[in-house]
Design a protein around this motif. Sequence first.
Motif, PDB file in Angstrom:
ATOM      1  N   MET A 148     -12.954   2.001 -10.861  1.00 38.96           N
ATOM      2  CA  MET A 148     -13.318   1.153  -9.732  1.00 38.96           C
ATOM      3  C   MET A 148     -12.854  -0.288  -9.955  1.00 38.96           C
ATOM      4  O   MET A 148     -12.499  -0.989  -9.003  1.00 38.96           O
TER       5      MET A 148
ATOM      6  N   ASN B  16       0.793  -1.224   0.000  1.00 37.50           N
ATOM      7  CA  ASN B  16       0.000   0.000   0.000  1.00 37.50           C
ATOM      8  C   ASN B  16       0.827   1.277   0.000  1.00 37.50           C
ATOM      9  O   ASN B  16       0.278   2.359  -0.134  1.00 37.50           O
TER      10      ASN B  16
ATOM     11  N   PRO C   9     -11.054  -2.224   5.552  1.00 36.54           N
ATOM     12  CA  PRO C   9     -10.587  -0.945   4.999  1.00 36.54           C
ATOM     13  C   PRO C   9      -9.118  -0.648   5.325  1.00 36.54           C
ATOM     14  O   PRO C   9      -8.429  -0.006   4.544  1.00 36.54           O
TER      15      PRO C   9
ATOM     16  N   ILE D 173      -6.863  -3.910  -4.515  1.00 37.63           N
ATOM     17  CA  ILE D 173      -7.061  -4.314  -3.116  1.00 37.63           C
ATOM     18  C   ILE D 173      -7.340  -5.800  -2.949  1.00 37.63           C
ATOM     19  O   ILE D 173      -7.186  -6.337  -1.857  1.00 37.63           O
TER      20      ILE D 173
ATOM     21  N   VAL E 261      -4.729   4.992  -1.388  1.00 40.80           N
ATOM     22  CA  VAL E 261      -4.978   5.601  -2.695  1.00 40.80           C
ATOM     23  C   VAL E 261      -6.238   5.002  -3.300  1.00 40.80           C
ATOM     24  O   VAL E 261      -7.092   5.721  -3.843  1.00 40.80           O
ATOM     25  N   ALA E 262      -6.396   3.678  -3.183  1.00 41.92           N
ATOM     26  CA  ALA E 262      -7.549   3.001  -3.781  1.00 41.92           C
ATOM     27  C   ALA E 262      -8.845   3.437  -3.115  1.00 41.92           C
ATOM     28  O   ALA E 262      -9.780   3.885  -3.780  1.00 41.92           O
ATOM     29  N   VAL E 263      -8.906   3.327  -1.776  1.00 41.55           N
ATOM     30  CA  VAL E 263     -10.168   3.707  -1.127  1.00 41.55           C
ATOM     31  C   VAL E 263     -10.379   5.217  -1.203  1.00 41.55           C
ATOM     32  O   VAL E 263     -11.516   5.671  -1.218  1.00 41.55           O
TER      33      VAL E 263
ATOM     34  N   LEU F 235      -9.844   6.945  -3.874  1.00 43.29           N
ATOM     35  CA  LEU F 235     -10.540   7.121  -5.155  1.00 43.29           C
ATOM     36  C   LEU F 235     -11.995   6.661  -5.049  1.00 43.29           C
ATOM     37  O   LEU F 235     -12.897   7.300  -5.608  1.00 43.29           O
ATOM     38  N   THR F 236     -12.210   5.565  -4.322  1.00 44.01           N
ATOM     39  CA  THR F 236     -13.586   5.090  -4.131  1.00 44.01           C
ATOM     40  C   THR F 236     -14.439   6.163  -3.455  1.00 44.01           C
ATOM     41  O   THR F 236     -15.561   6.439  -3.865  1.00 44.01           O
ATOM     42  N   TRP F 237     -13.866   6.785  -2.417  1.00 40.11           N
ATOM     43  CA  TRP F 237     -14.610   7.835  -1.716  1.00 40.11           C
ATOM     44  C   TRP F 237     -14.765   9.085  -2.578  1.00 40.11           C
ATOM     45  O   TRP F 237     -15.752   9.798  -2.463  1.00 40.11           O
TER      46      TRP F 237
ATOM     47  N   GLN G 100     -11.246   4.588   7.501  1.00 44.56           N
ATOM     48  CA  GLN G 100     -10.253   3.604   7.069  1.00 44.56           C
ATOM     49  C   GLN G 100      -9.538   2.919   8.236  1.00 44.56           C
ATOM     50  O   GLN G 100      -9.262   1.734   8.182  1.00 44.56           O
TER      51      GLN G 100
ATOM     52  N   VAL H 220      -9.298  -0.243  -8.988  1.00 47.84           N
ATOM     53  CA  VAL H 220      -9.213  -0.207  -7.531  1.00 47.84           C
ATOM     54  C   VAL H 220      -9.467  -1.595  -6.938  1.00 47.84           C
ATOM     55  O   VAL H 220      -8.774  -2.043  -6.019  1.00 47.84           O
TER      56      VAL H 220
ATOM     57  N   CYS I 121      -6.794  -2.173   2.827  1.00 52.05           N
ATOM     58  CA  CYS I 121      -6.900  -1.601   1.483  1.00 52.05           C
ATOM     59  C   CYS I 121      -5.962  -0.404   1.348  1.00 52.05           C
ATOM     60  O   CYS I 121      -5.754   0.337   2.293  1.00 52.05           O
ATOM     61  N   MET I 122      -5.452  -0.219   0.144  1.00 51.79           N
ATOM     62  CA  MET I 122      -4.512   0.884  -0.053  1.00 51.79           C
ATOM     63  C   MET I 122      -5.259   2.219   0.016  1.00 51.79           C
ATOM     64  O   MET I 122      -6.354   2.354  -0.514  1.00 51.79           O
TER      65      MET I 122
END
Lengths: 275, 309
Positions: free
Chosen positions: A243, A207, B127, A250, B133-135, B137-139, B182, A246, B130-131
């Motif tokens: 998405m 991460n 959460p 993950i 950066v990824a979450v 972007l999701t948010w 997170q 993403v 999870c990275m």
Amino acid sequence: MEKTISAKRLLLYLLIIGILFLYLFPLFWQLSTSLKESDEVFSGYNLIPKKVTWKNYRIAWSQFNVKRYLLNTILVSSIIMLGTLICCSMAGFAFGQLQFPGRDFLFFLYLGTMMVPGAVTLIPSYYIILRLNMANTFAGLILPFFFGSAFGTFLLRQFYMTLPKDLFEAATIDGAGYFQIWLKVMFPLSKPAVATLGVMTLVQHWNSLLWPLVITQSPALKVLAVGLSDFRLFRNIQWNSLMAAVMIAILPMLLILFFAQKYFVKGIQFSGINR
Amino acid sequence: MGTTIQPVTHVSMPKRAPKKRWRQWVTGYSMILPNFIGFFIFMLIPIIATIGLGFTEWDLVNDPRWVGLANYKHLFKDRIFWLSFKKTIWFTLINVPVQSFLALLIAVLLNRKLKALNLFRTLFIIPWVCMSVAVGLTWTWLFNTQFGYINHVLTSLGLERIGWLTSDKLALYAVIFVNIWQYLGWHIILLLAGLQIVPQELYEAATVDGANNWMKFWKITIPMISPFFFFDLVVNMIMTLQIFDLPFAMTNGGPGNATRVFNLYLYQKGFSFLLMGEACSMGVVLFVLIMVATFLVFKFLGSRVNYEM
């Protein structure tokens, strides 16, 4: 009496499941968006897509370059994990079981640096990598973390200290050298501690953003965190494909979490309680 | 008996011990060597170098030039530096108590003999693995003004759309919210471990004395958990003061400077403007900030913690 207790239980379960559904909803929504056709992304708000499509994953995989980012991330984080496990196991054993002058001083030096924020070491570390001609290379991504961390050495030292002294003495009397004692007797016993450090290291470096961000510029070397962060500045993003990207980023960590959950719990408890 | 055994140990000890000890030293040093090399080159030297470089003007290309306290003077006159400083403090002041207290509530809820406890625990740390950066972007997608799910909920309730990440008043709170979300599970696990140490007999004795759940929570759980909770607050504070990934991924510091937290500004000073000396002095300021904050928390909260376990 029996009935009221089980009704209470049921209520408790429902409450927890309700909280969890709300808590994890963003991830459900992310999964849902990644499976939707583009016209549904901007029109409907159903959690279950009307028509499931895998097209977004194909777009993310090839057009968004996620394939390359994923391979790079796997390579970098697994090499760092391997190096960390070996180096921290050896150092943890030496700190926990062997006697040598300066041992405790060195160990406290390690502990003392654990509170230093990453931003403090960032720029000189970058300069060192620059001078080693490793900027914008895999070696530059890996090297600073390959030799392990103070946290990892601390974790394994605490484990080795719990092993009975008799074990060490018995092995010494059998005539084994200290390195052999570690390799043949102690290291095999340390599997739970090694697994804990392994998953913590893997998640951290899978991460990690800041170091790869400063050290890599070329797209061929980018890891997922850096590659995905490029999308933050785009206008008119294809949200469904993003998405999907993403999700790909993950998913490996989710799988590892489910197969190694108890090591994650141990790792968190350790990083809290023994800090 | 004793007299027959003693000479044996006396004879064997002086012969073997020095050699053994010497071997143990060599093995000890060699086994920490790889780890120590990494620690020395990428931890110890950089820490010292940062302090020194904080007194220089340096752009990576030319040699660093000694400028004394000029970087610090410059920083303290820099409006955006103070802005980022304040944003970070504000971020921490909201994030830490809310996150840790929410985590405590959920941990108390989970601290029962539940068959599915392991599953629940695992689901709560999703959460965290999870990275960011990824979450992030999701948010960003959930917060999207036009098509985001959150504004969809608002409009279906008859409310106005809100520019969560585009308003300079709200963006920081939106990022704080995501940060709380997170890392909540991380704190739940930590506090749950503390709760599980509380002896059950205390609760049983309280039940006998006629205490209700609410009284048990305030009179037993809270005092018993206080060292863990205090500890969680300190760790949480140290982590939050260093926040970088989420504001970088969600807003990149914007709109304007609304989410430009300390570490983000430090990164930009160094790697966008190539003001490496000033960036190093910011690193020193951050370290001092963390030390002072930790000291203050220990001074004002630490004395209220119940350590009788």
